[in-house]
Design an enzyme around this catalytic site. Structure first.
Site, PDB file in Angstrom:
ATOM      1  N   ASP A 136       5.460  44.978 -32.810  1.00 33.61           N
ATOM      2  CA  ASP A 136       6.220  45.289 -34.202  1.00 33.61           C
ATOM      3  C   ASP A 136       7.766  46.176 -34.068  1.00 33.61           C
ATOM      4  O   ASP A 136       8.928  45.712 -34.468  1.00 33.61           O
ATOM      5  CB  ASP A 136       5.965  46.692 -35.258  1.00 33.61           C
ATOM      6  CG  ASP A 136       5.236  46.250 -36.574  1.00 33.61           C
ATOM      7  OD1 ASP A 136       4.433  45.071 -35.973  1.00 33.61           O
ATOM      8  OD2 ASP A 136       5.500  46.496 -37.307  1.00 33.61           O
TER       9      ASP A 136
ATOM     10  N   ASP B 213      -0.407  46.460 -31.339  1.00 29.94           N
ATOM     11  CA  ASP B 213       0.192  46.350 -33.059  1.00 29.94           C
ATOM     12  C   ASP B 213       1.686  46.851 -32.781  1.00 29.94           C
ATOM     13  O   ASP B 213       2.646  46.369 -33.756  1.00 29.94           O
ATOM     14  CB  ASP B 213      -0.841  47.233 -33.384  1.00 29.94           C
ATOM     15  CG  ASP B 213      -0.587  46.734 -35.063  1.00 29.94           C
ATOM     16  OD1 ASP B 213      -0.675  46.127 -35.542  1.00 29.94           O
ATOM     17  OD2 ASP B 213      -1.079  48.045 -35.675  1.00 29.94           O
TER      18      ASP B 213
ATOM     19  N   LYS C 203      -2.180  53.449 -21.098  1.00 31.85           N
ATOM     20  CA  LYS C 203      -2.809  55.641 -20.998  1.00 31.85           C
ATOM     21  C   LYS C 203      -3.186  55.737 -19.875  1.00 31.85           C
ATOM     22  O   LYS C 203      -4.124  56.382 -20.033  1.00 31.85           O
ATOM     23  CB  LYS C 203      -2.783  55.746 -22.385  1.00 31.85           C
ATOM     24  CG  LYS C 203      -2.084  57.104 -22.532  1.00 31.85           C
ATOM     25  CD  LYS C 203      -0.898  57.473 -22.938  1.00 31.85           C
ATOM     26  CE  LYS C 203      -0.698  58.949 -22.769  1.00 31.85           C
ATOM     27  NZ  LYS C 203       0.890  59.301 -22.697  1.00 31.85           N
TER      28      LYS C 203
ATOM     29  N   TYR D  27     -10.209  49.989 -33.764  1.00 26.48           N
ATOM     30  CA  TYR D  27     -10.208  49.125 -34.384  1.00 26.48           C
ATOM     31  C   TYR D  27     -11.650  48.395 -35.743  1.00 26.48           C
ATOM     32  O   TYR D  27     -12.195  48.945 -36.699  1.00 26.48           O
ATOM     33  CB  TYR D  27      -9.703  47.759 -35.257  1.00 26.48           C
ATOM     34  CG  TYR D  27      -8.094  47.263 -35.141  1.00 26.48           C
ATOM     35  CD1 TYR D  27      -7.104  48.105 -34.530  1.00 26.48           C
ATOM     36  CD2 TYR D  27      -7.410  46.536 -35.709  1.00 26.48           C
ATOM     37  CE1 TYR D  27      -5.650  48.208 -34.434  1.00 26.48           C
ATOM     38  CE2 TYR D  27      -6.035  46.978 -36.296  1.00 26.48           C
ATOM     39  CZ  TYR D  27      -5.396  47.593 -35.510  1.00 26.48           C
ATOM     40  OH  TYR D  27      -4.091  47.467 -35.661  1.00 26.48           O
TER      41      TYR D  27
ATOM     42  N   ASP E  30       3.411  54.562 -24.093  1.00 21.65           N
ATOM     43  CA  ASP E  30       4.658  55.446 -24.483  1.00 21.65           C
ATOM     44  C   ASP E  30       6.000  55.178 -23.809  1.00 21.65           C
ATOM     45  O   ASP E  30       7.844  54.510 -24.211  1.00 21.65           O
ATOM     46  CB  ASP E  30       4.467  57.116 -24.229  1.00 21.65           C
ATOM     47  CG  ASP E  30       4.047  57.410 -22.662  1.00 21.65           C
ATOM     48  OD1 ASP E  30       4.166  56.812 -21.817  1.00 21.65           O
ATOM     49  OD2 ASP E  30       3.954  58.915 -22.865  1.00 21.65           O
TER      50      ASP E  30
HETATM   51  C1  IPM Z   1      -0.608  43.010 -37.512  1.00 23.33           C
HETATM   52  C2  IPM Z   1      -1.623  44.165 -38.804  1.00 23.33           C
HETATM   53  C3  IPM Z   1      -2.805  44.261 -38.769  1.00 23.33           C
HETATM   54  C4  IPM Z   1      -3.080  45.049 -37.825  1.00 23.33           C
HETATM   55  C5  IPM Z   1      -3.001  45.352 -40.448  1.00 23.33           C
HETATM   56  C6  IPM Z   1      -3.151  44.812 -41.808  1.00 23.33           C
HETATM   57  C7  IPM Z   1      -4.154  44.778 -40.357  1.00 23.33           C
HETATM   58  O1  IPM Z   1      -0.297  45.091 -38.630  1.00 23.33           O
HETATM   59  O2  IPM Z   1      -1.513  41.756 -38.003  1.00 23.33           O
HETATM   60  O3  IPM Z   1      -0.125  43.719 -36.368  1.00 23.33           O
HETATM   61  O4  IPM Z   1      -3.076  45.842 -37.204  1.00 23.33           O
HETATM   62  O5  IPM Z   1      -3.395  44.083 -36.927  1.00 23.33           O
HETATM   63 MG    MG Z   2       0.962  45.297 -36.850  1.00 22.37          MG
END
Ligand code: IPM
Ligand code: MG
Length: 357
Positions: free
Chosen positions: A252, A248, A192, A142, A224
């Site tokens: 999710d 990240d 990784k 990032y 993975d």
């Molecule tokens: C999160 C989001 C952010 C990230 C984006 C919106 C920059 O996906 O908070 O997980 O990748 O950190």
């Molecule tokens: Mg995210």
């Protein structure tokens, strides 16, 4: 105690979920004899429309003079596209406010009453799901330099840099070990290391630090494989510690295990004593398709307030009261928002949580 917080609802459903969680906070504070001092500030498109930028100086100042930030969401995909990448709210506001906050804690907990909302078969989730994901938040791809697109088509080149220092890795691993020690004492370090140099250093440091935590069972897992094991045997995970991008993606994926991304709160914390202000937010986004309709699930933000009481103010009883009331509503299962298959509004869920306090 005086609870001084900067409140940044932002865009889309950020407004209603933050409003809901402030109502919960007010009730808890009154009940336990605390005083909430909330300073509201604009962020995201709400700020661009008023001040011409997603993170105005006034908002930064308000954040700086408070002890914690409660954040809703920023960004509206249709409007974001009218701006160059660098000026979009996620970059200008979110990544800026998170600077210095290297430890991102995302708590994925499947309320037993919502087991049927988990997309996995019952036999795979019998052991329950309670995972704390600790994502490194201020390094890696990032922020690594160089970064960008250069040259002229068809010879353009894009570059992102994945870099981590020993110090950056060690401080997040330490959060991982300490957190595991307070929970079920299992730490999965995700990397990784078969390919990436940053991961090789990561694994070496994790192994060495593990010696100082003989009570914590450390395992290493390639990212993975981790993404597969999360679906195959989710109950085996306690604390996961990993770098920014892996965290990240895995968070999710893991959020689905909780039944809905609308249930997952987060805390972003810096070094103790550092000037950065801890940041609390639901992990979902602004969901413009349902914004302003009183349909959003407020739970992730309400639970983020509980994390704030715990981590910033050390008020564990108050935090536990919010969690108990919130999970009480979820487990009862009759007052749920649409993402959980229910028909209740954001305010009805909030009222139910407050009634349970
Ligand atoms: C999160 C989001 C952010 C990230 C984006 C919106 C920059 O996906 O908070 O997980 O990748 O950190
Ligand atoms: Mg995210």
């Amino acid at each position: 105690m005086d609870l001084r917080i900067a409140v940044l609802p932002g865009d889309g459903i950020g407004v209603e979920v933050v409003d809901a969680s402030m109502r919960v906070l007010d009730v808890v504070a009154r009940k336990f004899g605390h005083k909430v001092h909330a300073e509201f500030a604009d962020v995201g498109w709400a700020a661009i429309d008023k001040h011409g930028t997603a993170l105005p100086a006034s908002t930064r100042e308000i954040c700086q003079r408070n002890s914690a930030i409660l954040f809703g969401a920023v960004g509206l995909p249709d409007r974001d596209q009218t701006l160059p990448q660098k000026e979009r709210p996620e970059r200008v506001a979110l990544l800026e406010l998170r600077k210095g906050l290297f430890a991102n804690l995302r708590h994925v907990l499947l309320p037993p009453g919502l087991a049927s909302r988990c997309p996995l078969k019952m036999e795979l989730i019998k052991g329950g799901i309670d995972i704390m994901i600790i994502r490194e938040l201020t390094g890696g791809l990032y922020y690594g330099q160089p970064q960008g697109i250069s040259g002229a088509s068809p010879d353009r080149k894009a570059i992102d840099t994945l870099a981590y220092s020993e110090q950056e890795i060690s401080r997040i691993l330490k959060v991982g070990f300490e957190t595991a020690r307070k929970r079920r004492k299992r730490l999965t370090s995700v990397d990784k290391a078969n390919i990436l140099a940053t991961s090789q250093l990561w694994r070496e440091l994790a192994t060495a630090m593990g010696k100082q935590y003989p009570d914590v069972r450390l395992e290493h897992m390639y990212v993975d494989n981790a993404s597969m094991q999360l679906l195959r045997r989710p109950s085996d995970f306690d604390v996961i510690v990993t770098e920014n991008t892996f965290g990240d993606i895995l968070s999710d994926e893991a959020s689905m295990l909780a039944g809905s991304i609308g249930l997952v709160p987060s805390a972003s914390l810096g070094e103790p004593g550092a000037p950065s202000v801890p940041f609390y937010e639901p992990i979902h986004g602004s969901a413009p398709d349902i914004a302003g309709q009183n349909k959003a699930n407020p739970v992730a933000t309400i639970l983020s307030v509980a994390m704030m009481l715990n981590y910033t103010f050390g008020l564990s009883k108050e935090a536990a009261a919010i969690e108990k009331a919130t999970f009480g509503v979820l487990n009862a299962g009759n007052i749920l928002t649409g993402d959980l298959g229910g028909k209740a509004t954001c305010s009805e869920v909030t009222d139910a949580v407050i009634a349970g306090l």
